[in-house]
Write a protein that holds these residues in place. Structure first.
Motif, PDB file in Angstrom:
ATOM      1  N   ARG A 484       0.855  -1.194   0.000  1.00  0.00           N
ATOM      2  CA  ARG A 484       0.000   0.000   0.000  1.00  0.00           C
ATOM      3  C   ARG A 484       0.889   1.242   0.000  1.00  0.00           C
ATOM      4  NH1 ARG A 484      -5.234   0.437   3.796  1.00  0.00           N
ATOM      5  NH2 ARG A 484      -5.971  -1.022   2.214  1.00  0.00           N
ATOM      6  N   GLU A 515      -6.514  10.358   8.090  1.00  0.00           N
ATOM      7  CA  GLU A 515      -6.755   9.457   6.967  1.00  0.00           C
ATOM      8  C   GLU A 515      -5.668   8.391   6.833  1.00  0.00           C
ATOM      9  OE1 GLU A 515      -8.652  13.252   4.548  1.00  0.00           O
ATOM     10  OE2 GLU A 515      -6.949  12.178   3.710  1.00  0.00           O
ATOM     11  N   ASP A 621      -8.928   5.856   5.691  1.00  0.00           N
ATOM     12  CA  ASP A 621      -9.906   6.377   4.742  1.00  0.00           C
ATOM     13  C   ASP A 621      -9.235   6.514   3.380  1.00  0.00           C
ATOM     14  OD1 ASP A 621     -11.933   7.602   3.359  1.00  0.00           O
ATOM     15  OD2 ASP A 621     -12.437   9.020   4.960  1.00  0.00           O
ATOM     16  N   ALA A 622      -9.168   5.404   2.658  1.00  0.00           N
ATOM     17  CA  ALA A 622      -8.473   5.388   1.371  1.00  0.00           C
ATOM     18  C   ALA A 622      -9.155   6.299   0.355  1.00  0.00           C
ATOM     19  CB  ALA A 622      -8.399   3.962   0.839  1.00  0.00           C
ATOM     20  N   GLU A 623     -10.484   6.339   0.386  1.00  0.00           N
ATOM     21  CA  GLU A 623     -11.205   7.162  -0.596  1.00  0.00           C
ATOM     22  C   GLU A 623     -10.947   8.642  -0.366  1.00  0.00           C
ATOM     23  OE1 GLU A 623     -12.641   6.113  -3.316  1.00  0.00           O
ATOM     24  OE2 GLU A 623     -11.941   4.143  -2.651  1.00  0.00           O
ATOM     25  N   ALA A 624     -10.895   9.068   0.899  1.00  0.00           N
ATOM     26  CA  ALA A 624     -10.606  10.472   1.190  1.00  0.00           C
ATOM     27  C   ALA A 624      -9.196  10.835   0.753  1.00  0.00           C
ATOM     28  CB  ALA A 624     -10.790  10.749   2.681  1.00  0.00           C
ATOM     29  N   ARG A 626      -7.482   9.306  -1.624  1.00  0.00           N
ATOM     30  CA  ARG A 626      -7.472   9.288  -3.084  1.00  0.00           C
ATOM     31  C   ARG A 626      -8.084  10.573  -3.640  1.00  0.00           C
ATOM     32  NH1 ARG A 626      -9.244   4.630  -3.540  1.00  0.00           N
ATOM     33  NH2 ARG A 626      -7.371   3.517  -4.198  1.00  0.00           N
ATOM     34  N   ALA A 627      -9.166  11.040  -3.026  1.00  0.00           N
ATOM     35  CA  ALA A 627      -9.800  12.289  -3.471  1.00  0.00           C
ATOM     36  C   ALA A 627      -8.877  13.483  -3.234  1.00  0.00           C
ATOM     37  CB  ALA A 627     -11.120  12.482  -2.730  1.00  0.00           C
ATOM     38  N   ARG A 628      -8.150  13.475  -2.131  1.00  0.00           N
ATOM     39  CA  ARG A 628      -7.222  14.566  -1.822  1.00  0.00           C
ATOM     40  C   ARG A 628      -6.141  14.670  -2.899  1.00  0.00           C
ATOM     41  NH1 ARG A 628      -6.040  17.068   2.947  1.00  0.00           N
ATOM     42  NH2 ARG A 628      -7.270  15.561   4.152  1.00  0.00           N
ATOM     43  N   HIS A 639      -0.852   7.895  -8.162  1.00  0.00           N
ATOM     44  CA  HIS A 639      -1.851   6.889  -7.822  1.00  0.00           C
ATOM     45  C   HIS A 639      -1.722   6.442  -6.368  1.00  0.00           C
ATOM     46  CE1 HIS A 639      -2.305   6.415 -12.216  1.00  0.00           C
ATOM     47  NE2 HIS A 639      -0.976   6.499 -12.228  1.00  0.00           N
ATOM     48  N   ASP A 642      -2.926   0.176  -4.007  1.00  0.00           N
ATOM     49  CA  ASP A 642      -3.138  -0.921  -3.077  1.00  0.00           C
ATOM     50  C   ASP A 642      -2.942  -2.195  -3.875  1.00  0.00           C
ATOM     51  OD1 ASP A 642      -4.190  -2.993  -1.503  1.00  0.00           O
ATOM     52  OD2 ASP A 642      -5.505  -1.613  -0.442  1.00  0.00           O
ATOM     53  N   GLU A 649      -8.669  -6.690  -8.740  1.00  0.00           N
ATOM     54  CA  GLU A 649      -9.364  -6.125  -9.895  1.00  0.00           C
ATOM     55  C   GLU A 649      -8.847  -6.737 -11.197  1.00  0.00           C
ATOM     56  OE1 GLU A 649      -9.661  -1.845 -12.243  1.00  0.00           O
ATOM     57  OE2 GLU A 649      -8.959  -1.895 -10.172  1.00  0.00           O
TER      58      GLU A 649
END
Length: 819
Positions: A484, A515, A621-624, A626-628, A639, A642, A649
């Motif tokens: 990660r 985060e 908070d991976a999404e936060a 990533r958004a930052r 990027h 993870d 995926e």
């Protein structure tokens, strides 16, 4: 035949000299269109991150610490470090901080201290403002009252802002993390000494890792024997897991090969009662496996352990061809001998082999190198086994012909039972529809419960003891979360470092926002040239800056003119000292500390790009986060990576691709069968059993609670291939319109099924999840194919009718079969 024997001899010599097994899990990571992140995932698996091993040396748990226990622990760590430094497989060793390293780092950072004033534009302006200079003067006054005042006094005339001590503090935090420095050694809070080392070769190369681990264990055993304090050695590293996995796979291969061979030998002796038949059957089998190994070594350089396990199971496929020939030659011999019998059944053998190879050829286009290797191994092995059966067996079978022998009792009973079975199925043809309908019902029940497991870790099962030890060492040393990180990709080092400067600021903000817990960044060691030059430019004209600093420091009680040397130092940096770059850093004692934070990647245009890694820990908070990062317009091609999520995926995507390839292969197989028979009935009789058997196999696995993985999908191709073989063999026998031929074929299919289940059933008992998936899928599928093939023949093709008098005895069974 002599030419074939010579080729097999040469291939055996080649394999013996070149054979190298691998347990490298990266062989089953996707490649191809998923470009840089998939490539990054593969490179990380071969990078310093995985080549690095951590050794923790300390007293045995529960041992009473003696007066000299710490000294013995440090001495043991020094001895291990010295041993590793002298080992050819070890690239570097780091056990602490030495005096000569301090001097090298002084030469690296002290002349460049002005380049590292502040890493933020606002912070830089504030630090060099009048108020910032007054704060720096107050801090210098405080430092001069500490025990380290003597060092500060030497630095202050040319470094009143204490820039070099700040760099040292940043480096120390980045180098050791939670570790303490005791007498120049890295130590944990519990008093254990820590040694880091990296290997030259990949941790998945057992021929290098094995001797190193053996030598390390031997050396530590000698250290333990001479120590008065009971010591223990704990490790964290990928190499040990790879070694243990390869040992398990080797053991499985040996067990499967030996037991399968013994089972086949026993079966042949029971069926044919002649050891000569066992030897003859081993010829196509050996030719198939040997040729497949040689082809894999030529194309891939080494063979993965899973491929070898799969190859050991090819016994169940390659043996089908001689079994089919032997059974027909024993039960329905041709007057011309084995060559005549082969001529009669050759179209079925060839069609069955071609359809099997066609299915595996489709897998050659998958994005998984490991699956491609399995496809090549299987395709080449089946082709070689068929070729050996067609060219080498008949002359050898005809040698010494003559002298009548009684038909083995078991074989006669099998043939009679097969004839009765076909007769019973013909009489109950309408009732037979229950089998395919029942199969479809089971599939319908299981379909809503179908789930996929697209996790590369599902291919392995790490040992619990190694895993517990690894996690304990990680907790002591506080390594970042495996796989990660944030990856900043640029066209060169400077472009990547500029992005990394901004990434660092965002990570600091994310850490403050909760985060992310911790992170390790190359930014602690190296800033971009642009940022360094901006730092130096912020000082302006050297004389003017020194005058402002002199006034600010005088207001805090310093003697005016005390920092006159600073002007010369600033002017010297501007003219003589270039900014720090990665090449210079990589040639310093800090090279080992930063090696894992930079990778080279293949660019989309075919060139090379640079990736700078920021390793993360406790991402909440991976999404936060990533958004930052995404909100920063200047962070293109950056990027939040993870590895486990990415591989899941990619596995999902390529599992779907593999299923599509299997579908295309099935379409091609059905086309070949239809082209052969020119009628839909016989074509369906040959094809439908495989399709239903594959569907039933998936349903059974799902109902047993298994999630479907990529290797289940690959194994389904085996089920389809052997199911088509069974259907083709029966359709070919049926086309000759002789009930005895059909009975002999059913008898041979039963023998084929037993050999296959022997091979793959043993795989199903393996503790390795990948091998278990192959074995269980194939074992269930082959049994289903055996049941469904005669059923499909009766339902879809016009089978030869047996009279009532023939229901108990197959027609034309010979009393005196050939030897």
């Amino acid at each position: 035949m002599l030419l074939g024997a010579a080729l097999l001899g040469l291939m055996g010599l080649f394999v013996g000299l070149r054979l190298e097994l691998s347990s490298d899990i990266t062989h089953f990571l996707a490649a191809g269109d998923d470009a840089r992140l998939a490539m990054l995932s593969r490179q990380l698996a071969e990078s310093e991150l995985t080549k690095t091993t951590i050794l923790v040396v300390g007293p045995e748990e529960g041992a009473a610490p003696g007066e000299g226990s710490q000294a013995e622990v440090l001495a043991a760590a020094d001895e291990l470090a010295a041993f590793l430094e002298g080992h050819g497989e070890v690239a570097w060793v780091r056990s602490g901080w030495e005096e000569d390293q301090s001097e090298a780092i002084y030469a690296l950072y002290h002349p460049r201290r002005f380049y590292f004033t502040a890493d933020d534009e606002d912070a830089l302006a504030a630090r060099l403002s009048d108020a910032g200079l007054e704060a720096a003067a107050a801090e210098l006054q405080r430092q001069l009252r500490l025990p380290t005042a003597a060092l500060i006094k030497r630095l202050a005339p040319t470094d009143p802002l204490l820039l070099y001590p700040a760099s040292l503090e940043r480096l120390e935090d980045a180098r050791a993390g939670p570790l303490e420095l005791v007498d120049g050694h890295f130590m944990t809070a519990e008093g254990d000494a820590v040694v880091f080392f990296s290997t030259v070769h990949s941790p998945f190369r057992a021929q290098h890792q094995g001797p190193l681990q053996d030598a390390l264990s031997e050396r530590f055993a000698a250290i333990q024997a001479s120590a008065s304090t009971p010591l223990r050695l704990r490790q964290s590293g990928v190499g040990r897991f790879a070694l243990r996995a390869e040992a398990h796979i080797r053991g499985d291969i040996t067990r499967i090969s030996v037991l399968s061979t013994l089972g086949v030998v026993l079966l042949f002796l029971i069926l044919f009662r002649r050891p000569r038949m066992v030897l003859l059957a081993s010829l196509p089998l050996g030719a198939g496996v040997l040729t497949a190994m040689a082809a894999a070594l030529l194309l891939f350089g080494r063979i993965h352990g899973l491929t070898m396990a799969f190859g050991a199971s090819l016994i169940g496929i390659c043996i089908d061809y001689p079994v089919h020939l032997f059974c027909h030659h024993t039960l329905e011999p041709d007057p011309e001998g084995a060559s005549g019998t082969l001529r009669r059944i050759r179209p079925g053998l060839i069609l069955g082999a071609v359809t099997t190879v066609a299915g595996f050829v489709g897998l050659g286009w998958t994005s998984f190198p490991g699956v491609r290797e399995i496809a090549v191994f299987a395709g080449v092995g089946v082709s070689a086994a068929l070729l050996a059966t067609l060219t080498m067996l008949p002359p050898l079978m005809d040698l010494g012909r003559g002298g009548a022998r009684e038909l083995p009792a078991l074989q006669r009973r099998l043939a009679e039972a097969s004839a009765r079975l076909i007769g019973a199925l013909q009489r109950r043809r309408r009732a037979l529809i229950a089998l395919p309908v029942g199969t479809l019902i089971v599939v319908a029940v299981a379909a809503p419960q179908l789930t996929y497991l697209d996790d590369v870790s599902a291919l392995t099962q790490p040992d619990a003891d190694l895993l517990a030890e690894d996690e304990a060492v990680r907790a002591l040393v506080s390594r970042m979360d495996a796989g990660r990180m944030v990856v900043a990709i640029g066209e060169d080092d400077e472009a990547a470092l500029r992005k990394n400067d901004r990434v660092h600021r965002h990570l600091v903000e994310a850490q403050a926002a909760g985060e992310v817990g911790e992170f390790a960044s190359l930014h602690a060691f190296l800033w971009s040239r642009q940022l360094q030059e901006a730092n130096l430019a912020a000082y302006g004209e050297a004389g003017e800056f020194v005058a402002r600093l002199d006034s600010a420091f005088a207001r805090e009680g310093f003697r005016p003119g005390a920092f006159a040397e600073l002007e010369q130092a600033l002017a010297r940096v501007e003219g003589e000292v270039p900014p720090l770059d990665h090449a210079t850093l990589a040639d310093s004692p800090l090279a080992t500390a930063v090696a894992s934070m930079r990778v080279e990647l293949d660019a989309p245009d075919g060139g090379t790009q640079v990736g700078i890694l920021s390793l993360l820990r406790d991402v909440s908070d991976a999404e936060a986060l990533r958004a930052r990062l995404a909100a920063d317009a200047e962070l293109e091609d950056v990027h939040l990576f993870d590895q486990r999520a990415l591989m899941a995926e990619l596995y999902g995507r390529h599992r779907a691709q593999t299923l599509r390839l299997v579908g295309v292969g099935l379409f091609a197989v059905f086309g070949m069968i239809l082209l052969r028979y020119r009628r839909l009935g016989p074509a369906l009789a040959a094809f439908v059993p495989a399709l239903l058997a594959a569907a039933l196999t998936v349903a059974v696995l799902v109902l047993l609670g298994y999630a479907i993985t990529l290797l289940h999908v690959v194994s389904l191709l085996l089920v389809l291939s052997m199911g088509v073989d069974y259907g083709v063999f029966l359709a070919e026998a049926n086309a000759r319109a002789q009930a005895a031929e059909v009975a002999a074929t059913v008898s041979s299919l039963l023998a084929c099924c037993v050999t296959t289940v022997l091979a793959f059933g043993l795989l199903a008992m393996s503790p390795n999840p990948a091998l278990r998936a192959i074995g269980l899928t194939t074992g269930v599928g082959v049994l289903a194919s055996l049941v469904l093939a005669p059923t499909a023949l009766v339902l879809f093709a016009e089978a030869p009718k047996l009279k009532d008098s023939q229901a108990s005895e197959p027609p034309s069974l010979p009393r005196d079969p050939p030897p």
